[in-house]
Design a protein around this motif. Structure first.
Motif, short mmCIF file in Angstrom:
data_model
loop_
_atom_site.label_atom_id
_atom_site.label_comp_id
_atom_site.label_asym_id
_atom_site.label_seq_id
_atom_site.Cartn_x
_atom_site.Cartn_y
_atom_site.Cartn_z
N ASN A 1 43.38 43.47 28.89
CA ASN A 1 42.98 44.62 28.07
C ASN A 1 41.50 44.88 28.31
O ASN A 1 40.63 44.33 27.61
CB ASN A 1 43.27 44.37 26.60
CG ASN A 1 44.71 44.67 26.26
OD1 ASN A 1 45.21 45.76 26.54
ND2 ASN A 1 45.40 43.71 25.68
N VAL A 2 41.23 45.66 29.33
CA VAL A 2 39.87 46.01 29.72
C VAL A 2 39.80 47.52 29.93
O VAL A 2 40.82 48.18 30.13
CB VAL A 2 39.45 45.28 31.02
CG1 VAL A 2 39.35 43.78 30.80
CG2 VAL A 2 40.42 45.58 32.16
N GLY B 1 37.38 36.79 38.82
CA GLY B 1 37.86 35.50 38.34
C GLY B 1 37.15 34.97 37.12
O GLY B 1 37.41 33.83 36.70
N HIS B 2 36.25 35.76 36.53
CA HIS B 2 35.54 35.31 35.33
C HIS B 2 36.39 35.49 34.08
O HIS B 2 37.22 36.41 34.00
CB HIS B 2 34.25 36.11 35.14
CG HIS B 2 33.15 35.74 36.07
ND1 HIS B 2 32.33 34.65 35.86
CD2 HIS B 2 32.72 36.32 37.23
CE1 HIS B 2 31.45 34.57 36.85
NE2 HIS B 2 31.67 35.56 37.69
N VAL B 3 36.18 34.63 33.10
CA VAL B 3 36.61 34.90 31.74
C VAL B 3 35.62 35.92 31.18
O VAL B 3 34.40 35.77 31.37
CB VAL B 3 36.59 33.63 30.88
CG1 VAL B 3 37.03 33.94 29.45
CG2 VAL B 3 37.46 32.55 31.50
N THR B 4 36.11 36.99 30.54
CA THR B 4 35.20 38.04 30.07
C THR B 4 35.27 38.18 28.56
O THR B 4 36.31 37.93 27.94
CB THR B 4 35.52 39.40 30.71
OG1 THR B 4 36.82 39.84 30.29
CG2 THR B 4 35.46 39.31 32.23
N LEU B 5 34.15 38.58 27.98
CA LEU B 5 34.05 38.77 26.53
C LEU B 5 33.29 40.06 26.26
O LEU B 5 32.15 40.21 26.71
CB LEU B 5 33.34 37.59 25.88
CG LEU B 5 33.16 37.67 24.36
CD1 LEU B 5 34.51 37.63 23.66
CD2 LEU B 5 32.27 36.54 23.86
N LEU C 1 39.62 38.80 16.74
CA LEU C 1 39.59 38.41 18.15
C LEU C 1 40.87 38.88 18.83
O LEU C 1 41.97 38.61 18.35
CB LEU C 1 39.47 36.89 18.26
CG LEU C 1 39.59 36.28 19.66
CD1 LEU C 1 38.41 36.68 20.54
CD2 LEU C 1 39.69 34.75 19.57
N ALA C 2 40.72 39.59 19.95
CA ALA C 2 41.85 39.95 20.81
C ALA C 2 41.78 39.09 22.06
O ALA C 2 40.70 38.94 22.65
CB ALA C 2 41.81 41.43 21.18
N VAL C 3 42.92 38.54 22.47
CA VAL C 3 42.97 37.63 23.62
C VAL C 3 44.04 38.11 24.59
O VAL C 3 45.19 38.36 24.18
CB VAL C 3 43.28 36.18 23.19
CG1 VAL C 3 43.14 35.24 24.38
CG2 VAL C 3 42.38 35.75 22.05
N ASN D 1 39.23 38.08 27.64
CA ASN D 1 40.21 38.23 28.71
C ASN D 1 40.11 37.08 29.70
O ASN D 1 39.00 36.71 30.12
CB ASN D 1 40.00 39.55 29.46
CG ASN D 1 40.59 40.74 28.72
OD1 ASN D 1 41.75 41.07 28.88
ND2 ASN D 1 39.76 41.37 27.89
N PHE D 2 41.28 36.55 30.08
CA PHE D 2 41.35 35.48 31.08
C PHE D 2 41.80 36.05 32.42
O PHE D 2 42.67 36.93 32.47
CB PHE D 2 42.36 34.42 30.66
CG PHE D 2 41.99 33.67 29.42
CD1 PHE D 2 40.92 32.79 29.40
CD2 PHE D 2 42.72 33.84 28.26
CE1 PHE D 2 40.58 32.09 28.26
CE2 PHE D 2 42.41 33.14 27.10
CZ PHE D 2 41.32 32.27 27.10
N PRO D 3 41.26 35.54 33.52
CA PRO D 3 41.76 35.94 34.83
C PRO D 3 43.13 35.33 35.09
O PRO D 3 43.54 34.37 34.42
CB PRO D 3 40.71 35.39 35.80
CG PRO D 3 40.16 34.18 35.08
CD PRO D 3 40.17 34.55 33.62
N ARG D 4 43.82 35.88 36.05
CA ARG D 4 45.11 35.33 36.45
C ARG D 4 44.92 33.96 37.09
O ARG D 4 43.92 33.71 37.76
CB ARG D 4 45.77 36.28 37.44
CG ARG D 4 47.18 35.88 37.89
CD ARG D 4 47.67 36.82 38.97
NE ARG D 4 49.02 36.48 39.40
CZ ARG D 4 50.12 37.11 39.01
NH1 ARG D 4 50.01 38.15 38.18
NH2 ARG D 4 51.31 36.75 39.44
N GLY D 5 45.87 33.06 36.87
CA GLY D 5 45.81 31.76 37.53
C GLY D 5 45.39 30.65 36.59
O GLY D 5 45.10 30.87 35.40
#
Length: 257
Positions: free
Chosen positions: A99-100, A225-229, A124-126, A164-168
């Motif tokens: 969700n970006v 590949g970053h975790v984003t906030l 918090l949305a994840v 948001n988490f990257p894939r993998g």
């Protein structure tokens, strides 16, 4: 903490189960109120023309209340009718799919968190950049550590933190980066197909063109590949144009003339 946990993929989805397990293992008191069926991309819709029904889900140490409505319905119902006392935090996710950017306007996941923020609660949305995840235990554990490390009393009320988490696997993920939302929009198209009776139907698809994504924004960093906030606040007023409106209006627009 007392946490209200919800999502838009449905109460039986991999993401919410992983996050529920991780939050409980971290010692939080977790109340699950989530849609019975998938409600992806319903945005902030609420149910007005039909009743909401609630069903209990119990299996393998999991307990939650499924609601025959939207993610926003779930939060509204939980806060006003289902929970004996307000939670200290509203968490929505883990969503199957990032969700970006403009996704946040369509997202039931972000909208559920927003409903919590509108009620004056930390929210918090994840999400994870994968539409078909099979296992999200690592992401759930990371989100639980994030909840524990954040100074929630210092986050302004009305804000939603969008993680948001990257894939993998998390072992391959790059460090968390705080970043702005990308302003790039989708290039949409519809696949035209034919049903068994020979009638056409259409299936929406689309991408955010990579060249339109500004470096350092959520979609760019997540792709790397970053975790984003990203902190979100839902004030849609265009303050720049607001200041210019008097000069853009021509003619006499007095009421009654």
């Amino acid at each position: 903490m007392k946490i209200l946990l919800t999502n838009d993929d449905g109460i039986q989805a991999v993401g919410i189960r992983a996050l529920h397990r991780a939050l409980q293992e971290a010692g939080h008191e977790v109340s699950v109120v989530a849609p019975i069926t998938e409600q992806s991309a319903v945005g902030h819709a609420v149910t007005l023309a039909s009743p909401l029904r609630v069903k209990e889900f119990r299996e393998n140490g999991f307990f939650g209340l499924g609601v025959s409505g939207t993610p926003a319905d779930c939060v509204k119902l939980a806060l006003t009718a289902l929970m004996p006392a307000p939670p200290e935090l509203v968490v929505s996710g883990i969503n199957h799919g990032a969700n970006v950017g403009v996704d946040i306007l369509y997202s039931g996941t972000v909208s559920a968190a927003t409903e919590g923020a509108l009620a004056g609660l930390p929210a918090l949305a994840v999400s994870v950049d994968d539409f078909s995840p099979r296992e999200l235990s690592e992401q759930g554990a990371y989100a639980a550590r994030f909840v524990a490390s954040m100074s929630w009393d210092q986050v302004p009320r009305g804000s939603v933190l969008n993680l948001n988490f990257p894939r993998g696997p998390m072992a391959a993920a790059k460090p968390l980066r705080a970043c702005p939302q990308t302003q790039a929009t989708y290039k949409d198209w519809f696949d035209e197909r034919t049903d068994p009776r020979g009638r056409p139907y259409y299936w929406l698809d689309g991408i955010i063109p990579g060249k339109s994504v500004i470096p350092g924004t959520d979609r760019d960093l997540l792709t790397q590949g970053h975790v984003t906030l990203t902190p979100l606040r839902f004030d849609f007023t265009d303050t720049h144009t607001l200041s210019r409106l008097p000069g853009l209006l021509g003619g006499n627009l007095s009421p009654g003339e």
